[in-house]
Design a protein around this motif. Structure first.
Motif, PDB file in Angstrom:
ATOM      1  N   UNK A  41       7.262  10.231 -20.368  1.00 49.57           N
ATOM      2  CA  UNK A  41       5.897  10.163 -19.860  1.00 49.57           C
ATOM      3  C   UNK A  41       5.578   8.758 -19.350  1.00 49.57           C
ATOM      4  N   UNK A  42       6.012   7.738 -20.054  1.00 47.24           N
ATOM      5  CA  UNK A  42       5.800   6.358 -19.609  1.00 47.24           C
ATOM      6  C   UNK A  42       6.530   6.119 -18.292  1.00 47.24           C
ATOM      7  N   UNK A  43       7.751   6.608 -18.195  1.00 45.99           N
ATOM      8  CA  UNK A  43       8.533   6.433 -16.972  1.00 45.99           C
ATOM      9  C   UNK A  43       7.869   7.132 -15.786  1.00 45.99           C
ATOM     10  N   UNK A  44       7.423   8.361 -15.986  1.00 50.13           N
ATOM     11  CA  UNK A  44       6.760   9.104 -14.905  1.00 50.13           C
ATOM     12  C   UNK A  44       5.461   8.412 -14.507  1.00 50.13           C
ATOM     13  N   UNK A  45       4.709   7.921 -15.500  1.00 48.59           N
ATOM     14  CA  UNK A  45       3.476   7.203 -15.199  1.00 48.59           C
ATOM     15  C   UNK A  45       3.770   5.944 -14.398  1.00 48.59           C
ATOM     16  N   UNK A  46       4.800   5.207 -14.791  1.00 42.95           N
ATOM     17  CA  UNK A  46       5.132   3.973 -14.089  1.00 42.95           C
ATOM     18  C   UNK A  46       5.567   4.254 -12.648  1.00 42.95           C
ATOM     19  N   UNK A  47       6.374   5.282 -12.467  1.00 43.44           N
ATOM     20  CA  UNK A  47       6.821   5.627 -11.118  1.00 43.44           C
ATOM     21  C   UNK A  47       5.633   6.052 -10.263  1.00 43.44           C
ATOM     22  N   UNK A  48       4.771   6.890 -10.824  1.00 44.26           N
ATOM     23  CA  UNK A  48       3.589   7.348 -10.094  1.00 44.26           C
ATOM     24  C   UNK A  48       2.677   6.173  -9.757  1.00 44.26           C
ATOM     25  N   UNK A  49       2.455   5.289 -10.712  1.00 44.56           N
ATOM     26  CA  UNK A  49       1.617   4.109 -10.492  1.00 44.56           C
ATOM     27  C   UNK A  49       2.207   3.234  -9.387  1.00 44.56           C
ATOM     28  N   UNK A  50       3.519   3.038  -9.410  1.00 47.47           N
ATOM     29  CA  UNK A  50       4.170   2.227  -8.390  1.00 47.47           C
ATOM     30  C   UNK A  50       4.039   2.820  -7.003  1.00 47.47           C
ATOM     31  N   UNK A  51       4.204   4.130  -6.901  1.00 45.90           N
ATOM     32  CA  UNK A  51       4.090   4.791  -5.605  1.00 45.90           C
ATOM     33  C   UNK A  51       2.654   4.714  -5.087  1.00 45.90           C
ATOM     34  N   UNK A  52       1.692   4.950  -5.967  1.00 44.29           N
ATOM     35  CA  UNK A  52       0.280   4.878  -5.560  1.00 44.29           C
ATOM     36  C   UNK A  52      -0.073   3.463  -5.123  1.00 44.29           C
ATOM     37  N   UNK A  53       0.364   2.476  -5.869  1.00 44.80           N
ATOM     38  CA  UNK A  53       0.071   1.086  -5.503  1.00 44.80           C
ATOM     39  C   UNK A  53       0.733   0.717  -4.183  1.00 44.80           C
ATOM     40  N   UNK A  54       1.927   1.222  -3.955  1.00 45.54           N
ATOM     41  CA  UNK A  54       2.638   0.926  -2.716  1.00 45.54           C
ATOM     42  C   UNK A  54       1.895   1.507  -1.516  1.00 45.54           C
ATOM     43  N   UNK A  55       1.397   2.731  -1.667  1.00 45.55           N
ATOM     44  CA  UNK A  55       0.686   3.356  -0.555  1.00 45.55           C
ATOM     45  C   UNK A  55      -0.703   2.770  -0.354  1.00 45.55           C
ATOM     46  N   UNK A  56      -1.407   2.413  -1.424  1.00 50.63           N
ATOM     47  CA  UNK A  56      -2.778   1.924  -1.271  1.00 50.63           C
ATOM     48  C   UNK A  56      -2.848   0.440  -0.917  1.00 50.63           C
ATOM     49  N   UNK A  57      -1.952  -0.348  -1.471  1.00 45.53           N
ATOM     50  CA  UNK A  57      -2.017  -1.791  -1.251  1.00 45.53           C
ATOM     51  C   UNK A  57      -1.041  -2.268  -0.182  1.00 45.53           C
ATOM     52  N   UNK A  58      -0.109  -1.465   0.198  1.00 48.12           N
ATOM     53  CA  UNK A  58       0.905  -1.880   1.154  1.00 48.12           C
ATOM     54  C   UNK A  58       2.121  -2.399   0.423  1.00 48.12           C
ATOM     55  N   UNK A  59       3.232  -2.380   1.103  1.00 48.99           N
ATOM     56  CA  UNK A  59       4.492  -2.762   0.468  1.00 48.99           C
ATOM     57  C   UNK A  59       4.552  -4.250   0.150  1.00 48.99           C
ATOM     58  N   UNK A  60       3.878  -5.098   0.916  1.00 55.64           N
ATOM     59  CA  UNK A  60       3.992  -6.535   0.723  1.00 55.64           C
ATOM     60  C   UNK A  60       2.877  -7.169  -0.080  1.00 55.64           C
ATOM     61  N   UNK A  61       1.863  -6.409  -0.464  1.00 56.76           N
ATOM     62  CA  UNK A  61       0.728  -6.977  -1.187  1.00 56.76           C
ATOM     63  C   UNK A  61       1.096  -7.327  -2.612  1.00 56.76           C
ATOM     64  N   UNK A  62       0.387  -8.329  -3.137  1.00 55.26           N
ATOM     65  CA  UNK A  62       0.603  -8.716  -4.529  1.00 55.26           C
ATOM     66  C   UNK A  62      -0.686  -8.487  -5.287  1.00 55.26           C
ATOM     67  N   UNK A  63      -0.570  -7.758  -6.369  1.00 52.94           N
ATOM     68  CA  UNK A  63      -1.728  -7.463  -7.199  1.00 52.94           C
ATOM     69  C   UNK A  63      -1.368  -7.903  -8.612  1.00 52.94           C
ATOM     70  N   UNK A  64      -2.074  -8.905  -9.132  1.00 55.26           N
ATOM     71  CA  UNK A  64      -1.687  -9.471 -10.423  1.00 55.26           C
ATOM     72  C   UNK A  64      -1.860  -8.487 -11.568  1.00 55.26           C
ATOM     73  N   UNK A  65      -2.934  -7.719 -11.591  1.00 54.84           N
ATOM     74  CA  UNK A  65      -3.114  -6.765 -12.694  1.00 54.84           C
ATOM     75  C   UNK A  65      -2.082  -5.652 -12.622  1.00 54.84           C
ATOM     76  N   UNK A  66      -1.746  -5.221 -11.419  1.00 58.55           N
ATOM     77  CA  UNK A  66      -0.715  -4.192 -11.259  1.00 58.55           C
ATOM     78  C   UNK A  66       0.643  -4.734 -11.700  1.00 58.55           C
ATOM     79  N   UNK A  67       0.893  -5.997 -11.407  1.00 54.39           N
ATOM     80  CA  UNK A  67       2.151  -6.603 -11.812  1.00 54.39           C
ATOM     81  C   UNK A  67       2.236  -6.694 -13.326  1.00 54.39           C
TER      82      UNK A  67
END
Length: 109
Positions: A41-67
């Motif tokens: 469940x943690x792995x699926x959540x992390x993958x989903x979170x990463x994909x959502x962040x990639x699509x919403x923030x862009x591939x090159x953006x840096x988000x400290x809380x997301x990091x």
């Protein structure tokens, strides 16, 4: 990472279907099953979170809380080491575990 997450999720769903929900959570190896479910469940959540962040923030953006969240989730995934212990305790899989450990030991040379 995504491939491993899919394999782990498939394993959890397979065991749930094979054993049924009651036996999965109250059978002989219920503790390992709960651990597998939690790590997956943690792995699926992390993958989903990463994909959502990639699509919403862009591939090159840096988000400290997301990091920070990603680092915390990756640290929690170290629990997967317990899966190797589970594998090593299985009598049928002991040879496989020895081969994997032998390969890991031999990698530096």
């Amino acid at each position: 990472e995504i491939f491993c997450g899919i394999i782990f999720a498939f394993e959890v769903f397979y065991k749930l279907r094979r054993d049924g929900v009651r036996d999965y959570f109250s059978g002989e190896s219920w503790r390992w099953n709960v651990l597998d479910l939690t790590v997956t469940a943690i792995s699926v959540f992390e993958i989903t979170f990463g994909v959502v962040m990639w699509f919403t923030m862009g591939a090159g953006s840096k988000v400290s809380s997301a990091t920070r969240l990603s680092l915390v989730l990756r640290a929690l995934r170290l629990i997967r080491i317990l899966r190797i212990i589970k594998l090593a305790k299985s009598p049928m899989m002991q040879d496989l575990a020895n081969m994997v450990i032998g390969c890991l030991v031999g990698l530096p040379s």
